[in-house]
Scaffold this motif. Structure first.
Motif, PDB file in Angstrom:
ATOM      1  N   TYR A  22      14.815  10.461  -3.969  1.00  0.00           N
ATOM      2  CA  TYR A  22      14.875  11.835  -3.467  1.00  0.00           C
ATOM      3  C   TYR A  22      14.158  12.825  -4.374  1.00  0.00           C
ATOM      4  CZ  TYR A  22      18.394  10.178  -0.228  1.00  0.00           C
ATOM      5  OH  TYR A  22      19.040   9.517   0.766  1.00  0.00           O
ATOM      6  N   GLN A  23      13.967  14.034  -3.814  1.00  0.00           N
ATOM      7  CA  GLN A  23      13.259  15.089  -4.544  1.00  0.00           C
ATOM      8  C   GLN A  23      14.004  15.520  -5.811  1.00  0.00           C
ATOM      9  OE1 GLN A  23      12.438  18.572  -2.234  1.00  0.00           O
ATOM     10  NE2 GLN A  23      11.377  19.570  -3.884  1.00  0.00           N
ATOM     11  N   THR A  24      15.313  15.805  -5.669  1.00  0.00           N
ATOM     12  CA  THR A  24      16.047  16.312  -6.821  1.00  0.00           C
ATOM     13  C   THR A  24      17.011  15.255  -7.328  1.00  0.00           C
ATOM     14  OG1 THR A  24      17.428  17.348  -5.175  1.00  0.00           O
ATOM     15  CG2 THR A  24      15.981  18.793  -6.412  1.00  0.00           C
ATOM     16  N   PRO A  25      16.654  14.612  -8.440  1.00  0.00           N
ATOM     17  CA  PRO A  25      17.535  13.581  -8.993  1.00  0.00           C
ATOM     18  C   PRO A  25      18.910  14.136  -9.356  1.00  0.00           C
ATOM     19  CG  PRO A  25      15.728  14.070 -10.512  1.00  0.00           C
ATOM     20  CD  PRO A  25      15.441  14.790  -9.253  1.00  0.00           C
ATOM     21  N   PHE A  84       5.173   7.831   1.034  1.00  0.00           N
ATOM     22  CA  PHE A  84       5.237   8.885   0.040  1.00  0.00           C
ATOM     23  C   PHE A  84       5.121  10.250   0.713  1.00  0.00           C
ATOM     24  CE2 PHE A  84       4.352  11.295  -3.680  1.00  0.00           C
ATOM     25  CZ  PHE A  84       4.851  10.552  -4.733  1.00  0.00           C
ATOM     26  N   ILE A  85       6.248  10.954   0.740  1.00  0.00           N
ATOM     27  CA  ILE A  85       6.271  12.239   1.427  1.00  0.00           C
ATOM     28  C   ILE A  85       6.016  13.348   0.416  1.00  0.00           C
ATOM     29  CG2 ILE A  85       7.815  13.852   2.598  1.00  0.00           C
ATOM     30  CD1 ILE A  85       9.189  11.259   3.699  1.00  0.00           C
ATOM     31  N   THR A  86       5.060  14.207   0.700  1.00  0.00           N
ATOM     32  CA  THR A  86       4.741  15.265  -0.264  1.00  0.00           C
ATOM     33  C   THR A  86       4.036  16.417   0.437  1.00  0.00           C
ATOM     34  OG1 THR A  86       3.575  15.748  -2.320  1.00  0.00           O
ATOM     35  CG2 THR A  86       2.541  14.178  -0.844  1.00  0.00           C
ATOM     36  N   HIS A  87       4.028  17.581  -0.226  1.00  0.00           N
ATOM     37  CA  HIS A  87       3.206  18.663   0.312  1.00  0.00           C
ATOM     38  C   HIS A  87       2.042  18.931  -0.625  1.00  0.00           C
ATOM     39  CE1 HIS A  87       5.934  20.911  -2.405  1.00  0.00           C
ATOM     40  NE2 HIS A  87       4.829  21.569  -2.654  1.00  0.00           N
ATOM     41  N   ASP A  88       1.960  18.107  -1.685  1.00  0.00           N
ATOM     42  CA  ASP A  88       0.987  18.384  -2.723  1.00  0.00           C
ATOM     43  C   ASP A  88      -0.232  17.479  -2.568  1.00  0.00           C
ATOM     44  OD1 ASP A  88      -0.177  19.357  -4.987  1.00  0.00           O
ATOM     45  OD2 ASP A  88       0.805  17.879  -6.271  1.00  0.00           O
ATOM     46  N   ILE A  89      -1.372  18.093  -2.301  1.00  0.00           N
ATOM     47  CA  ILE A  89      -2.584  17.318  -2.020  1.00  0.00           C
ATOM     48  C   ILE A  89      -3.059  16.566  -3.265  1.00  0.00           C
ATOM     49  CG2 ILE A  89      -4.933  17.414  -1.107  1.00  0.00           C
ATOM     50  CD1 ILE A  89      -2.864  18.172   0.942  1.00  0.00           C
ATOM     51  N   ALA A  90      -2.844  17.160  -4.439  1.00  0.00           N
ATOM     52  CA  ALA A  90      -3.275  16.485  -5.666  1.00  0.00           C
ATOM     53  C   ALA A  90      -2.523  15.165  -5.829  1.00  0.00           C
ATOM     54  CB  ALA A  90      -3.023  17.391  -6.868  1.00  0.00           C
ATOM     55  N   SER A 120      10.440  15.067   6.126  1.00  0.00           N
ATOM     56  CA  SER A 120      11.700  14.537   5.596  1.00  0.00           C
ATOM     57  C   SER A 120      12.558  13.926   6.706  1.00  0.00           C
ATOM     58  CB  SER A 120      12.491  15.635   4.889  1.00  0.00           C
ATOM     59  OG  SER A 120      11.847  15.967   3.687  1.00  0.00           O
ATOM     60  N   THR A 121      12.453  14.480   7.911  1.00  0.00           N
ATOM     61  CA  THR A 121      13.166  13.911   9.047  1.00  0.00           C
ATOM     62  C   THR A 121      12.668  12.497   9.316  1.00  0.00           C
ATOM     63  OG1 THR A 121      13.263  16.130   9.945  1.00  0.00           O
ATOM     64  CG2 THR A 121      13.830  14.339  11.433  1.00  0.00           C
ATOM     65  N   LEU A 122      11.364  12.308   9.147  1.00  0.00           N
ATOM     66  CA  LEU A 122      10.781  10.987   9.325  1.00  0.00           C
ATOM     67  C   LEU A 122      11.466   9.985   8.390  1.00  0.00           C
ATOM     68  CD1 LEU A 122       8.404   9.385  10.652  1.00  0.00           C
ATOM     69  CD2 LEU A 122       7.126   9.859   8.569  1.00  0.00           C
ATOM     70  N   ALA A 123      11.673  10.417   7.136  1.00  0.00           N
ATOM     71  CA  ALA A 123      12.343   9.538   6.173  1.00  0.00           C
ATOM     72  C   ALA A 123      13.765   9.230   6.639  1.00  0.00           C
ATOM     73  CB  ALA A 123      12.376  10.211   4.800  1.00  0.00           C
ATOM     74  N   ARG A 124      14.448  10.231   7.178  1.00  0.00           N
ATOM     75  CA  ARG A 124      15.819  10.020   7.635  1.00  0.00           C
ATOM     76  C   ARG A 124      15.871   9.056   8.821  1.00  0.00           C
ATOM     77  NH1 ARG A 124      19.789  13.497   6.010  1.00  0.00           N
ATOM     78  NH2 ARG A 124      20.836  13.381   8.013  1.00  0.00           N
ATOM     79  N   VAL A 125      14.833   9.112   9.659  1.00  0.00           N
ATOM     80  CA  VAL A 125      14.807   8.208  10.809  1.00  0.00           C
ATOM     81  C   VAL A 125      14.553   6.769  10.348  1.00  0.00           C
ATOM     82  CG1 VAL A 125      13.528   7.597  12.896  1.00  0.00           C
ATOM     83  CG2 VAL A 125      14.179   9.973  12.481  1.00  0.00           C
ATOM     84  N   VAL A 126      13.611   6.615   9.402  1.00  0.00           N
ATOM     85  CA  VAL A 126      13.293   5.264   8.938  1.00  0.00           C
ATOM     86  C   VAL A 126      14.501   4.638   8.237  1.00  0.00           C
ATOM     87  CG1 VAL A 126      11.829   3.902   7.390  1.00  0.00           C
ATOM     88  CG2 VAL A 126      10.824   5.722   8.764  1.00  0.00           C
ATOM     89  N   THR A 127      15.204   5.442   7.422  1.00  0.00           N
ATOM     90  CA  THR A 127      16.360   4.891   6.721  1.00  0.00           C
ATOM     91  C   THR A 127      17.560   4.727   7.646  1.00  0.00           C
ATOM     92  OG1 THR A 127      16.951   7.123   6.065  1.00  0.00           O
ATOM     93  CG2 THR A 127      15.805   5.793   4.430  1.00  0.00           C
ATOM     94  N   GLY A 128      17.495   5.304   8.838  1.00  0.00           N
ATOM     95  CA  GLY A 128      18.601   5.150   9.775  1.00  0.00           C
ATOM     96  C   GLY A 128      19.655   6.229   9.630  1.00  0.00           C
ATOM     97  N   ARG A 160       0.842  -1.194   0.000  1.00  0.00           N
ATOM     98  CA  ARG A 160       0.000   0.000   0.000  1.00  0.00           C
ATOM     99  C   ARG A 160       0.879   1.247   0.000  1.00  0.00           C
ATOM    100  NH1 ARG A 160      -2.689  -3.670  -0.666  1.00  0.00           N
ATOM    101  NH2 ARG A 160      -4.446  -4.511   0.526  1.00  0.00           N
ATOM    102  N   THR A 161       0.217   2.390  -0.180  1.00  0.00           N
ATOM    103  CA  THR A 161       0.935   3.653  -0.168  1.00  0.00           C
ATOM    104  C   THR A 161       0.435   4.516   0.974  1.00  0.00           C
ATOM    105  OG1 THR A 161       1.149   3.581  -2.559  1.00  0.00           O
ATOM    106  CG2 THR A 161       1.494   5.711  -1.516  1.00  0.00           C
ATOM    107  N   VAL A 162       1.359   4.925   1.823  1.00  0.00           N
ATOM    108  CA  VAL A 162       1.000   5.861   2.884  1.00  0.00           C
ATOM    109  C   VAL A 162       1.598   7.201   2.507  1.00  0.00           C
ATOM    110  CG1 VAL A 162       1.297   6.468   5.299  1.00  0.00           C
ATOM    111  CG2 VAL A 162       0.931   4.080   4.643  1.00  0.00           C
ATOM    112  N   ALA A 163       0.739   8.215   2.369  1.00  0.00           N
ATOM    113  CA  ALA A 163       1.233   9.541   2.029  1.00  0.00           C
ATOM    114  C   ALA A 163       1.392  10.356   3.306  1.00  0.00           C
ATOM    115  CB  ALA A 163       0.275  10.240   1.082  1.00  0.00           C
ATOM    116  N   VAL A 164       2.564  10.984   3.455  1.00  0.00           N
ATOM    117  CA  VAL A 164       2.799  11.866   4.600  1.00  0.00           C
ATOM    118  C   VAL A 164       2.753  13.291   4.074  1.00  0.00           C
ATOM    119  CG1 VAL A 164       4.391  12.492   6.435  1.00  0.00           C
ATOM    120  CG2 VAL A 164       4.264  10.124   5.658  1.00  0.00           C
TER     121      VAL A 164
END
Lengths: 348, 543
Positions: free
Chosen positions: B366-369, B478-484, B323-331, B310-314
């Motif tokens: 990441y955001q910027t490839p 899925f971390i985003t600020h975009d509701i769409a 983004s800190t959440l992502a850093r914590v999950v990845t260690g 499934r997809t969980v959007a944050v």
């Protein structure tokens, strides 16, 4: 201001630690030099008893570790020790030997810096302003040429130029040239001021006379250091010109000059002052060749002489002064970098 | 302050006329057309929206309206008539006097476009003082007045701050004040709110719209966001590859776009995936607290569960800790307290303590490839690395797998020997996805991966991610600020604010009222295609 003051103190502390480590390195390096002052002075024919007696007199029979601590302790009391050239009843302190030489070196460095730094910054700014134009190319070519020649060559060429001022017209070379060319060359040479080619100064030399006498060494050194500083100024400014806020300044209708001076330069100080500091340090510690050419009594010559005669206290003091110069100038460069960066000076 | 524009400022007179504009840009050792014959007319007090994907030439046209071409670009043909002055015929000095005083510019990234070395006030009044339009004192007074009208906090003193000392939204308003300082006839807004959060964007949009109306300033509003342009512009021009696709009054354009291309632009935001309830949980984040430098808590007592397949959007604004959440999950950032379990096993806090197998199963995009891809490695090297490192593939096996991965992300194998710089933004992001897939992970953390992309490319990437999930069954955080984007891809939603989870649940629950106050604010700040949306919203919020 608090974090800035803390950074400065931190750097200062680090500088002192560096100086301490440098003192150990200097001392060990000199202790490892083959031969000593006693052997060097007394010559090969001296008996081992005479050498031992002399060694005892100047104190180099003690173990190195002890000598090191004695030296450091003296230094902490502001005493640089006595030169090995001292005799009973005729003490020559290192400070007394070095002081006039250091003054002369500082004098030459200051005169050169006053000419070279503004010149380099000015040329760098103009080169950045007219980048890739003829002015930029010319300045780059000329400064690169002068930095590429060895210092002694530049020094002798300058001296030769001053001398030819009076001797050119009568020379065989001038006779071999067409008359009009010889005449115009002679006329051009006449425009060269009659700088002294020997910079023999002493403690009695009046200030302006001193300035006049160091003119040629100062010009030589300027030619040597200008390229480095000028190119860094140009590069640092051009680097800034790619920033979005420079585009913004253009779209606000600012002229190219204002853009370079008000928008690019304030953000470019950090790399520029680092290079300036490096070159100023060179003016104090690296000018022995120029001193020799113009017979200028600076600290470089003193150190070379002291190394030759194994006058260890003088060598150590000179080396330590050089180290302190580098550390101090770099500290000043760091402080200027911080002071010109509002992000550090005015935290959120 | 004097009115610098000659003549009366009534509406209806042509202020700007661009005819047959051609602009070229220099790259790969030759000149390429960027703008290929644009006609544009702007009346006094009118706001024209320029819209299109990146590379459509909209910013270039905005700059050309100031008689300016970016370094590396040149205007090759056409005429630009500003209030009777032919900007291409007059000297640079004349153009310079117009810029900043009669035609002003507001840039996309205010943080980068303010000079870090000077205080805001100095920069605001610079043009007015340099062009002799006002004395320093007059200009300062007028700047404070503008700060106040633009609803900046502490208008009297904010000008004495340096750019790094104020927030992004405030900077963008300060930049609008800077543009307004000389009361120009025309302002070019170049994506002024693109870099802002939705919640901040609403405030900035409202400020800009008010002040433009108040001073009856004409504006060119460049954006790729249709919903934003619908609020701001009287008229919209759709651009593609340097050509005009169509042009019409805003309401007419929104109601009945004539061209096929415009319709596809309009359709993008309608992507939506039906949610599927969770069956089994893959990742459980339990009461996690994390901080940088041990003092400022960026995450506080966060509990999140990510189900398998499934997809969980944050979602949340910047600074909400997503983004800190992502850093914590990845260690990358060990948490201070709390625990995380992955596939039923507790997960070590620090990256260094995790076995290779666990590292393989959690991948990140990441955001910027541009920053995430090594510019010196070819696509093949980039994708081969995880295959060799995690799975020990080599030789023909590796090459075959690389081919499959390229196929999965819908890219031709012809791209394998390209460097990242030779790819488009969407292609680069596909390479990042292929690299993550190469490790055959169970969980992929996507940190704002579509934010830097155009809407059409965004849609393609989102579709790709959904198809991959269906085929291979991995979970997305899925971390985003975009509701769409959330609407498009999520099964479950977590709303974060100031390091805390404000609300979480199935997409349908979170997106339907009633909402907690913050979710309400966040959702209502998302611009809608209705041209009255901003007006209605502001009216509602005032109550």
């Amino acid at each position: 201001m608090n974090p800035v003051a803390r950074t400065v103190l931190e750097r200062l502390g680090l500088g002192l630690i560096t100086l301490f480590i440098v003192s150990i390195i200097i001392f060990s390096a000199i202790a490892m030099l083959p031969g000593d002052f006693a052997k060097a002075t007394l010559g090969q024919s001296a008996t081992s008893e005479t050498v031992a007696a002399f060694q005892r007199e100047i104190g180099i029979d003690r173990p190195p570790v002890e000598r090191y601590f004695v030296w450091v302790a003296q230094m902490l009391h502001g005493d640089f020790g006595s030169s090995f050239a001292s005799r009973t009843g005729y003490r020559r302190s290192v400070a007394e030997i070095i002081a006039p030489r250091l003054y002369n070196t500082m004098f030459l460095a200051a005169v050169t810096a006053l000419v070279a730094v503004p010149l380099a910054l000015g040329l760098g700014i103009l080169a950045a302003l007219y980048r890739n134009g003829w002015f930029d190319r010319l300045v780059n070519a000329v400064t690169l040429t002068t930095i590429s020649f060895p210092e002694f060559f530049v020094a002798y060429m300058l001296a030769y130029l001053v001398i030819s001022r009076d001797t050119f017209i009568g020379s065989d070379f001038a006779q071999s040239l067409p008359h009009w060319l010889a005449a115009s060359l002679g006329w051009a040479l006449n425009a060269v001021p009659k700088f002294p080619t020997l910079s023999n100064v002493n403690e009695q030399t009046p200030f302006w006379d001193h300035v006049w006498k160091v003119a040629l060494p100062a010009i030589t050194l300027t030619l040597v250091i200008v390229a480095h500083m000028m190119r860094m100024t140009r590069a640092a400014i051009i680097n800034m010109l790619a920033s979005p806020y420079i585009d913004m300044a253009r779209l606000k209708g600012m002229s190219p000059m204002v853009i370079v001076l008000r928008h690019a330069l304030p953000n470019a100080w950090a790399p520029i002052v680092t290079v300036v500091a490096f070159n100023l340090a060179y003016l104090i510690v690296g000018v022995v060749v120029v001193e020799v050419v113009f017979v200028y009594p600076g600290i470089g010559q003193l150190m070379v002489d002291a190394v030759k005669s194994r006058d260890v206290p003088v060598v150590q003091a000179c080396a330590l002064i050089f180290a302190a110069t580098y550390i101090l100038l770099n500290l000043i460069a760091d402080i200027i970098s911080i002071a010109t960066n509002p992000r550090l000076l005015h935290p959120r | 302050m004097k009115n610098s524009g000659p003549g009366p400022r009534e509406k209806g007179k042509d202020l700007l006329q661009i005819r047959n504009l051609h602009v070229e840009g220099f790259s790969d050792e030759r000149w390429h057309p960027i703008v290929r014959g644009i006609d544009l007319t702007l009346k006094r007090g009118e706001v024209l929206g320029l819209i299109g994907e990146s590379g459509a030439g909209k910013s270039t046209i905005g700059l050309a309206a100031m008689g300016y071409a970016k370094p590396g670009c040149r205007i090759t043909q056409g005429s630009i008539l500003f209030d009777g002055i032919d900007l291409l015929a007059v000297s640079e000095t004349v153009r310079r006097r117009l810029r900043g005083s009669r035609i002003a510019y507001v840039a996309q990234s205010a943080a980068a476009s303010f000079n870090p070395a000077h205080r805001l006030l100095e920069q605001t009044v610079e043009t007015a003082v340099a062009h002799g339009i006002a004395s320093r004192e007059e200009a300062n007074r007028s700047a404070v007045d503008l700060y106040r009208r633009l609803q900046l906090p502490d208008p009297e003193t904010i000008g004495f701050r340096y750019p790094h000392q104020v927030s992004g939204g405030q900077l963008q308003r300060a930049m609008t004040a800077m543009a307004m300082a000389c009361r120009p006839d025309l302002i070019v807004f170049d994506e002024p709110t693109t870099a802002l959060d939705v919640t901040t964007q609403v405030e900035v949009l409202a400020s800009i719209r008010n002040i433009v109306e108040e001073f009856n300033t004409a504006a060119i509003y460049v954006t790729h966001d249709l919903a934003v342009v619908a609020q701001m512009a009287h008229r919209i021009m759709v651009l593609r590859d340097g050509l005009t696709v169509e042009e019409a009054e805003t309401r007419q354009m929104l109601a009945a776009p004539a061209q096929e291309y415009t319709k596809t632009l309009w359709a993008v935001r309608k992507l939506a995936k039906p949610e599927v309830a969770a069956e089994e949980y893959l990742l459980t984040i339990d009461h996690v607290t994390a901080a940088y430098a041990r003092t400022v808590k960026v995450l506080q007592d966060v509990c999140i569960k990510v189900p398998r397949e499934r997809t969980v959007a944050v979602v949340g604004e910047s600074g909400s800790g997503k983004s800190t959440l992502a850093r914590v999950v990845t260690g990358l950032l060990p948490s201070l307290s709390g625990s995380i379990s992955f596939a039923g096993q507790p997960l070590s806090k620090s990256l260094k303590m995790r076995p290779k197998e666990v590292l393989r199963r959690i991948q990140m995009i990441y955001q910027t490839p541009d920053n995430a891809l090594n510019p010196r490695q070819t696509v093949e090297d980039i994708i081969a690395r995880p295959l060799e490192f995690y799975l020990g593939f080599s030789g023909a096996q590796r090459d075959r797998r690389i081919g499959e991965l390229m196929h999965m992300v819908e890219m031709s194998e012809a791209y394998l020997d390209r460097l990242p710089a030779e790819l488009s933004g969407g292609q680069k992001q596909r390479v990042c996805i292929a690299r993550a897939l190469a490790a055959d992970p169970d969980l992929i953390i996507c940190d704002e991966i579509t934010s830097a992309l155009d809407q059409i490319v965004q849609e393609e990437i989102l579709k790709l991610l959904m198809r991959l999930q269906k085929d291979f069954g991995m979970s997305y955080l899925f971390i985003t600020h975009d509701i769409a984007t959330v609407r498009a891809i999520a099964d479950e939603i977590v709303v974060m604010h100031q390091g805390k989870v404000v609300e979480q649940g199935m997409k349908s629950e979170v997106l339907t009222p009633p909402h907690p106050a913050y979710t309400e604010r966040l959702l209502s700040s998302v611009p809608e295609m209705d041209p009255d949306w901003l007006t209605t919203l502001l009216a509602r919020r005032k109550i």
